[in-house]
Motif scaffolding. Structure first.
Motif, mmCIF file in Angstrom:
data_model
loop_
_atom_site.group_PDB
_atom_site.id
_atom_site.type_symbol
_atom_site.label_atom_id
_atom_site.label_comp_id
_atom_site.label_asym_id
_atom_site.label_seq_id
_atom_site.Cartn_x
_atom_site.Cartn_y
_atom_site.Cartn_z
ATOM 1 N N ASN A 1 -2.489 10.362 0.468
ATOM 2 C CA ASN A 1 -3.744 9.653 0.723
ATOM 3 C C ASN A 1 -4.228 9.851 2.149
ATOM 4 O O ASN A 1 -3.422 9.893 3.076
ATOM 5 N N ALA B 1 3.288 2.560 5.197
ATOM 6 C CA ALA B 1 3.372 1.477 4.205
ATOM 7 C C ALA B 1 4.752 0.846 4.296
ATOM 8 O O ALA B 1 5.130 0.380 5.356
ATOM 9 N N SER C 1 -0.439 6.577 4.050
ATOM 10 C CA SER C 1 -1.715 7.280 4.195
ATOM 11 C C SER C 1 -1.903 7.783 5.619
ATOM 12 O O SER C 1 -1.293 7.279 6.555
ATOM 13 N N GLY D 1 3.490 10.658 -0.172
ATOM 14 C CA GLY D 1 2.079 10.304 -0.281
ATOM 15 C C GLY D 1 1.145 11.437 0.085
ATOM 16 O O GLY D 1 1.538 12.389 0.773
ATOM 17 N N THR E 1 0.829 -1.199 0.000
ATOM 18 C CA THR E 1 0.000 0.000 0.000
ATOM 19 C C THR E 1 0.868 1.256 0.000
ATOM 20 O O THR E 1 2.042 1.219 0.321
ATOM 21 N N THR E 2 0.263 2.349 -0.350
ATOM 22 C CA THR E 2 0.969 3.623 -0.299
ATOM 23 C C THR E 2 0.760 4.247 1.073
ATOM 24 O O THR E 2 -0.213 3.942 1.757
#
Length: 171
Positions: A143, A57, A32, A141, A29-30
């Motif tokens: 997110n 992540a 967040s 990131g 996953t990125t």
């Protein structure tokens, strides 16, 4: 014959396993920012706590920037978690934050604790907007995942109520 099948199938399984492992490594996953808890129900005017966290992540996070946006919630307090370094300390009146994480983190880490209460019956949110997650000298990131809550009136959503500019009827 059985030996030939083994000679063909065994290398095939090795290749398939390697390809599967490679895709798993690339599918991480990125980074967040997210709010916990989420999906809970509270009464109007009932104070409750939430945390704003960062998930790095597969990298390391050294700072997080953004703004807290409250929908159908009244902010009671915003506190920086012990051990974090506030470059810009958020408040209820000015919910922008820039939080440094000493030595960085490579695991899920809470960096803000907030206390809020529901304003009116309906859906309420803690939104984290304009997010920038900063790794070693660069952004890694943007997110974020919001905290979503159901606000009820003494355990019921019955009756008429207003959310934003909409008049709604609960059942």
């Amino acid at each position: 014959m059985k030996n030939n099948i083994t000679k063909i199938l065994f290398p095939s399984f090795i290749v398939i396993a390697f390809i599967g492992f490679s895709f798993t490594a690339f599918a991480s996953t990125t980074p967040s920012v997210y709010v916990t808890p989420t999906g809970i129900t509270k009464n109007v005017a009932e104070v409750f706590s939430a945390s704003i966290n960062v998930n790095p992540a597969s990298g390391k996070v050294y700072a997080v920037e953004g703004t807290i946006d409250f929908k159908n919630l009244s902010c009671d307090s915003v506190l920086v978690v012990d051990g974090m370094m506030a470059q810009t300390t958020p408040t209820c009146a000015k919910p922008y934050f820039l939080i440094g994480i000493p030595n960085g983190t490579d695991k899920d880490t809470a960096f803000l604790n907030i206390k809020v209460k529901g304003v009116d019956v309906g859906v309420a949110n803690v939104n984290i907007i304009n997010v920038d997650i900063i790794g070693e000298g660069k952004s890694i990131g943007t997110n974020s995942t919001n905290g979503i809550y159901t606000i009820v009136n003494n355990g019921t959503t019955s009756g008429s109520y207003t959310y934003g500019s909409k008049n709604l009827t609960g059942s």
